[in-house]
Design a protein around this motif. Structure first.
Motif, PDB file in Angstrom:
ATOM      1  N   ASP A  96     -11.800   0.839 -20.489  1.00  0.00           N
ATOM      2  CA  ASP A  96     -10.844   1.844 -20.939  1.00  0.00           C
ATOM      3  C   ASP A  96     -11.027   3.157 -20.170  1.00  0.00           C
ATOM      4  O   ASP A  96     -11.984   3.350 -19.426  1.00  0.00           O
ATOM      5  CB  ASP A  96     -10.964   2.079 -22.445  1.00  0.00           C
ATOM      6  N   ARG A  97     -10.060   4.051 -20.355  1.00  0.00           N
ATOM      7  CA  ARG A  97     -10.040   5.327 -19.627  1.00  0.00           C
ATOM      8  C   ARG A  97     -11.297   6.153 -19.880  1.00  0.00           C
ATOM      9  O   ARG A  97     -11.838   6.772 -18.966  1.00  0.00           O
ATOM     10  CB  ARG A  97      -8.787   6.099 -20.021  1.00  0.00           C
ATOM     11  N   THR A 104     -18.861   0.904  -7.635  1.00  0.00           N
ATOM     12  CA  THR A 104     -18.939   0.769  -9.088  1.00  0.00           C
ATOM     13  C   THR A 104     -17.768  -0.021  -9.651  1.00  0.00           C
ATOM     14  O   THR A 104     -17.950  -0.885 -10.512  1.00  0.00           O
ATOM     15  CB  THR A 104     -18.985   2.164  -9.753  1.00  0.00           C
ATOM     16  N   PHE A 105     -16.562   0.279  -9.171  1.00  0.00           N
ATOM     17  CA  PHE A 105     -15.363  -0.308  -9.756  1.00  0.00           C
ATOM     18  C   PHE A 105     -14.760  -1.457  -8.953  1.00  0.00           C
ATOM     19  O   PHE A 105     -13.774  -2.055  -9.376  1.00  0.00           O
ATOM     20  CB  PHE A 105     -14.299   0.778  -9.981  1.00  0.00           C
ATOM     21  N   GLY A 106     -15.316  -1.756  -7.790  1.00  0.00           N
ATOM     22  CA  GLY A 106     -14.781  -2.850  -6.995  1.00  0.00           C
ATOM     23  C   GLY A 106     -13.378  -2.582  -6.487  1.00  0.00           C
ATOM     24  O   GLY A 106     -12.535  -3.475  -6.458  1.00  0.00           O
ATOM     25  N   CYS A 107     -13.123  -1.342  -6.090  1.00  0.00           N
ATOM     26  CA  CYS A 107     -11.803  -0.957  -5.590  1.00  0.00           C
ATOM     27  C   CYS A 107     -11.983  -0.251  -4.249  1.00  0.00           C
ATOM     28  O   CYS A 107     -13.101  -0.013  -3.820  1.00  0.00           O
ATOM     29  CB  CYS A 107     -11.097  -0.043  -6.590  1.00  0.00           C
ATOM     30  N   GLN A 108     -10.862   0.082  -3.612  1.00  0.00           N
ATOM     31  CA  GLN A 108     -10.926   0.847  -2.372  1.00  0.00           C
ATOM     32  C   GLN A 108      -9.835   1.907  -2.407  1.00  0.00           C
ATOM     33  O   GLN A 108      -8.659   1.597  -2.598  1.00  0.00           O
ATOM     34  CB  GLN A 108     -10.749  -0.048  -1.149  1.00  0.00           C
ATOM     35  N   PHE A 109     -10.245   3.157  -2.237  1.00  0.00           N
ATOM     36  CA  PHE A 109      -9.289   4.255  -2.234  1.00  0.00           C
ATOM     37  C   PHE A 109      -8.496   4.239  -0.932  1.00  0.00           C
ATOM     38  O   PHE A 109      -9.066   4.064   0.146  1.00  0.00           O
ATOM     39  CB  PHE A 109     -10.010   5.604  -2.367  1.00  0.00           C
ATOM     40  N   PRO A 110      -7.180   4.441  -1.019  1.00  0.00           N
ATOM     41  CA  PRO A 110      -6.357   4.509   0.191  1.00  0.00           C
ATOM     42  C   PRO A 110      -6.803   5.667   1.085  1.00  0.00           C
ATOM     43  O   PRO A 110      -7.309   6.685   0.602  1.00  0.00           O
ATOM     44  CB  PRO A 110      -4.944   4.751  -0.337  1.00  0.00           C
ATOM     45  N   GLN A 111      -6.575   5.527   2.374  1.00  0.00           N
ATOM     46  CA  GLN A 111      -6.976   6.553   3.339  1.00  0.00           C
ATOM     47  C   GLN A 111      -6.336   7.903   3.017  1.00  0.00           C
ATOM     48  O   GLN A 111      -6.977   8.936   3.134  1.00  0.00           O
ATOM     49  CB  GLN A 111      -6.606   6.112   4.757  1.00  0.00           C
ATOM     50  N   ARG A 112      -5.092   7.904   2.561  1.00  0.00           N
ATOM     51  CA  ARG A 112      -4.435   9.178   2.254  1.00  0.00           C
ATOM     52  C   ARG A 112      -5.113   9.894   1.090  1.00  0.00           C
ATOM     53  O   ARG A 112      -5.128  11.121   1.041  1.00  0.00           O
ATOM     54  CB  ARG A 112      -2.944   8.997   2.017  1.00  0.00           C
ATOM     55  N   MET A 171      -5.582   1.094  -9.830  1.00  0.00           N
ATOM     56  CA  MET A 171      -6.104   0.052  -8.937  1.00  0.00           C
ATOM     57  C   MET A 171      -6.702  -1.108  -9.715  1.00  0.00           C
ATOM     58  O   MET A 171      -6.771  -2.222  -9.222  1.00  0.00           O
ATOM     59  CB  MET A 171      -7.140   0.633  -7.966  1.00  0.00           C
ATOM     60  N   GLY A 172      -7.118  -0.851 -10.956  1.00  0.00           N
ATOM     61  CA  GLY A 172      -7.756  -1.886 -11.746  1.00  0.00           C
ATOM     62  C   GLY A 172      -6.835  -2.621 -12.699  1.00  0.00           C
ATOM     63  O   GLY A 172      -7.279  -3.469 -13.459  1.00  0.00           O
ATOM     64  N   ARG A 173      -5.555  -2.314 -12.637  1.00  0.00           N
ATOM     65  CA  ARG A 173      -4.617  -3.018 -13.515  1.00  0.00           C
ATOM     66  C   ARG A 173      -4.712  -4.517 -13.289  1.00  0.00           C
ATOM     67  O   ARG A 173      -5.068  -4.983 -12.212  1.00  0.00           O
ATOM     68  CB  ARG A 173      -3.191  -2.559 -13.254  1.00  0.00           C
ATOM     69  N   ASP A 174      -4.360  -5.254 -14.269  1.00  0.00           N
ATOM     70  CA  ASP A 174      -4.473  -6.713 -14.218  1.00  0.00           C
ATOM     71  C   ASP A 174      -3.431  -7.350 -13.308  1.00  0.00           C
ATOM     72  O   ASP A 174      -2.571  -8.102 -13.735  1.00  0.00           O
ATOM     73  CB  ASP A 174      -4.388  -7.314 -15.617  1.00  0.00           C
ATOM     74  N   LEU A 175      -3.528  -7.037 -12.037  1.00  0.00           N
ATOM     75  CA  LEU A 175      -2.730  -7.707 -11.024  1.00  0.00           C
ATOM     76  C   LEU A 175      -3.553  -8.876 -10.513  1.00  0.00           C
ATOM     77  O   LEU A 175      -4.764  -8.898 -10.685  1.00  0.00           O
ATOM     78  CB  LEU A 175      -2.401  -6.731  -9.890  1.00  0.00           C
ATOM     79  N   PRO A 176      -2.928  -9.853  -9.896  1.00  0.00           N
ATOM     80  CA  PRO A 176      -3.706 -10.993  -9.406  1.00  0.00           C
ATOM     81  C   PRO A 176      -4.905 -10.543  -8.563  1.00  0.00           C
ATOM     82  O   PRO A 176      -4.763  -9.809  -7.597  1.00  0.00           O
ATOM     83  CB  PRO A 176      -2.697 -11.773  -8.557  1.00  0.00           C
ATOM     84  N   GLY A 177      -6.082 -10.958  -8.989  1.00  0.00           N
ATOM     85  CA  GLY A 177      -7.304 -10.649  -8.248  1.00  0.00           C
ATOM     86  C   GLY A 177      -7.838  -9.247  -8.451  1.00  0.00           C
ATOM     87  O   GLY A 177      -8.822  -8.871  -7.840  1.00  0.00           O
ATOM     88  N   ARG A 178      -7.190  -8.432  -9.283  1.00  0.00           N
ATOM     89  CA  ARG A 178      -7.640  -7.056  -9.483  1.00  0.00           C
ATOM     90  C   ARG A 178      -8.102  -6.871 -10.916  1.00  0.00           C
ATOM     91  O   ARG A 178      -7.379  -7.134 -11.850  1.00  0.00           O
ATOM     92  CB  ARG A 178      -6.498  -6.073  -9.238  1.00  0.00           C
ATOM     93  N   ARG A 179      -9.307  -6.398 -11.083  1.00  0.00           N
ATOM     94  CA  ARG A 179      -9.819  -6.086 -12.410  1.00  0.00           C
ATOM     95  C   ARG A 179     -11.001  -5.124 -12.239  1.00  0.00           C
ATOM     96  O   ARG A 179     -11.827  -5.324 -11.360  1.00  0.00           O
ATOM     97  CB  ARG A 179     -10.263  -7.356 -13.102  1.00  0.00           C
TER      98      ARG A 179
END
Length: 93
Positions: free
Chosen positions: A2-3, A50-58, A82-90
């Protein structure tokens, strides 16, 4: 996750990077927290790990060039998006 959990992890990461903890607040901008380019880089890398994401270059460029426009809530919003439940994203817990 959660947030509130995401916000706490962002604040924890800032606490590791910043020597002067008095600047860390929920709504503080990167400029108010006196983050330099190296601090921003380390923070974003730590959060990506920590979150398994990647921030965009911008986002990286904006955080360095316009730190007065990047704040804890902005980073939390990006992580949540970035962590929304899209395919492969959590978000990692």
């Amino acid at each position: 996750m959660d947030r509130e959990g995401v916000t706490q992890r962002v604040l924890d990461a800032l606490g590791i990077i910043l020597v002067d903890k008095s600047h860390i607040r929920d709504n503080a901008t990167f400029a108010e927290m006196l983050l330099d380019d190296d601090d921003v880089q380390r923070l974003l890398e730590r959060l990506e790990e920590t979150f398994g994401c990647q921030f965009p270059q911008r986002v990286r460029e904006s955080a360095r060039k316009r730190p007065d426009r990047v704040s804890v809530p902005v980073i939390v919003d990006l992580i949540m998006l970035m962590g929304r439940d899209l395919p492969g994203r959590r978000l990692r817990r």
